[in-house]
Design an enzyme around this catalytic site. Sequence first.
Site, PDB file in Angstrom:
ATOM      1  N   ASP A  97       8.507 -12.567   0.104  1.00  0.00           N
ATOM      2  CA  ASP A  97       9.344 -13.412  -0.604  1.00  0.00           C
ATOM      3  C   ASP A  97      10.543 -13.883  -0.209  1.00  0.00           C
ATOM      4  O   ASP A  97      10.898 -13.473   0.994  1.00  0.00           O
ATOM      5  CB  ASP A  97       9.572 -12.681  -2.019  1.00  0.00           C
ATOM      6  CG  ASP A  97      10.481 -11.736  -2.047  1.00  0.00           C
ATOM      7  OD1 ASP A  97      11.285 -11.633  -1.164  1.00  0.00           O
ATOM      8  OD2 ASP A  97      10.246 -10.576  -2.686  1.00  0.00           O
ATOM      9  N   TYR A 142       9.590  -8.299  -5.266  1.00  0.00           N
ATOM     10  CA  TYR A 142       8.724  -7.280  -4.425  1.00  0.00           C
ATOM     11  C   TYR A 142       7.308  -7.959  -4.005  1.00  0.00           C
ATOM     12  O   TYR A 142       6.577  -7.428  -3.770  1.00  0.00           O
ATOM     13  CB  TYR A 142       8.217  -5.937  -5.210  1.00  0.00           C
ATOM     14  CG  TYR A 142       9.693  -5.374  -5.608  1.00  0.00           C
ATOM     15  CD1 TYR A 142      10.481  -4.862  -4.720  1.00  0.00           C
ATOM     16  CD2 TYR A 142       9.843  -5.408  -6.909  1.00  0.00           C
ATOM     17  CE1 TYR A 142      11.586  -3.795  -4.969  1.00  0.00           C
ATOM     18  CE2 TYR A 142      11.056  -4.607  -7.489  1.00  0.00           C
ATOM     19  CZ  TYR A 142      11.890  -3.956  -6.418  1.00  0.00           C
ATOM     20  OH  TYR A 142      12.936  -3.131  -7.010  1.00  0.00           O
ATOM     21  N   ALA A 143       7.356  -9.316  -4.241  1.00  0.00           N
ATOM     22  CA  ALA A 143       6.112 -10.068  -3.520  1.00  0.00           C
ATOM     23  C   ALA A 143       6.033 -10.082  -2.158  1.00  0.00           C
ATOM     24  O   ALA A 143       6.289 -11.208  -1.540  1.00  0.00           O
ATOM     25  CB  ALA A 143       6.105 -11.507  -4.251  1.00  0.00           C
ATOM     26  N   ASN A 144       5.800  -8.989  -1.655  1.00  0.00           N
ATOM     27  CA  ASN A 144       5.884  -8.784   0.028  1.00  0.00           C
ATOM     28  C   ASN A 144       4.318  -8.055   0.115  1.00  0.00           C
ATOM     29  O   ASN A 144       4.003  -7.223  -0.421  1.00  0.00           O
ATOM     30  CB  ASN A 144       7.090  -8.126   0.392  1.00  0.00           C
ATOM     31  CG  ASN A 144       8.171  -8.657  -0.167  1.00  0.00           C
ATOM     32  OD1 ASN A 144       8.639  -9.870   0.438  1.00  0.00           O
ATOM     33  ND2 ASN A 144       8.885  -7.969  -0.877  1.00  0.00           N
ATOM     34  N   HIS A 150      -6.279  -6.278  17.328  1.00  0.00           N
ATOM     35  CA  HIS A 150      -6.576  -5.432  16.420  1.00  0.00           C
ATOM     36  C   HIS A 150      -5.626  -4.439  16.174  1.00  0.00           C
ATOM     37  O   HIS A 150      -5.071  -3.916  17.013  1.00  0.00           O
ATOM     38  CB  HIS A 150      -7.908  -4.754  16.773  1.00  0.00           C
ATOM     39  CG  HIS A 150      -8.494  -3.736  15.925  1.00  0.00           C
ATOM     40  ND1 HIS A 150      -8.985  -2.575  16.313  1.00  0.00           N
ATOM     41  CD2 HIS A 150      -8.544  -3.857  14.601  1.00  0.00           C
ATOM     42  CE1 HIS A 150      -9.361  -1.895  15.089  1.00  0.00           C
ATOM     43  NE2 HIS A 150      -9.189  -2.451  14.084  1.00  0.00           N
ATOM     44  N   HIS A 200       9.164   0.289  -1.610  1.00  0.00           N
ATOM     45  CA  HIS A 200       9.933  -1.078  -1.110  1.00  0.00           C
ATOM     46  C   HIS A 200      10.645  -0.739   0.308  1.00  0.00           C
ATOM     47  O   HIS A 200      10.566  -1.453   1.001  1.00  0.00           O
ATOM     48  CB  HIS A 200      10.549  -1.688  -1.911  1.00  0.00           C
ATOM     49  CG  HIS A 200      11.097  -3.201  -1.501  1.00  0.00           C
ATOM     50  ND1 HIS A 200      10.315  -4.201  -1.035  1.00  0.00           N
ATOM     51  CD2 HIS A 200      12.387  -3.563  -1.292  1.00  0.00           C
ATOM     52  CE1 HIS A 200      11.096  -5.185  -0.927  1.00  0.00           C
ATOM     53  NE2 HIS A 200      12.404  -4.832  -0.825  1.00  0.00           N
TER      54      HIS A 200
END
Length: 130
Positions: free
Chosen positions: A28, A119-121, A20, A97
Site C-alpha cells: 500500500d 495492511y494491504a501488502n 524460483h 505486519h
Amino acid sequence: MKKHGILHRDLAALIASMGHGDSIVIGDSGLPVPPGVKCIDLAVYKGVPPFFAVLDAILSEMVVERAVVALELENNKAFTEQVIHKLAPVKIELISHDDLKNISKESRAVIRTGEWTPYANIVLYSGVAF
C-alpha cells in the site's frame, strides 16, 4: 512497444528476471521500503493504482507458489476474501505486519501502489512454470 501484458518497463523486467523462490512485495502507499531494496513506485494519487489492479497484472504474468500477508489484514474480511480468491489455490501464510516488513528486506523489490487500505501488502514468492 509491447502489444499486451505489463507495460511498465521496470515491473516487466522484474517479473522476467525472477527465479524460483525469489520474492516481491506489493504494498500500500504507506509500506516502508527497506534500504537497499528496489522500489517500483506506481503510486499516483490516493487509491491510484489500487492494490488489486496491480495484483491482477502481476498474477497474469508471474508464477506464484506461495504468498504472505499480515494477520492484521484479517480485520478487513472483504479484502482478505478477495486476496484468497485471486490467489487460489496458492497457499497464503499469515504473519504479523512487523514480520512482513522484516521479510520484505529479502525481496527483489517493493511495488508501491496508491492503495489506502491498512495492511494491504502481500509478499509473492515465484514458482516455476514447469
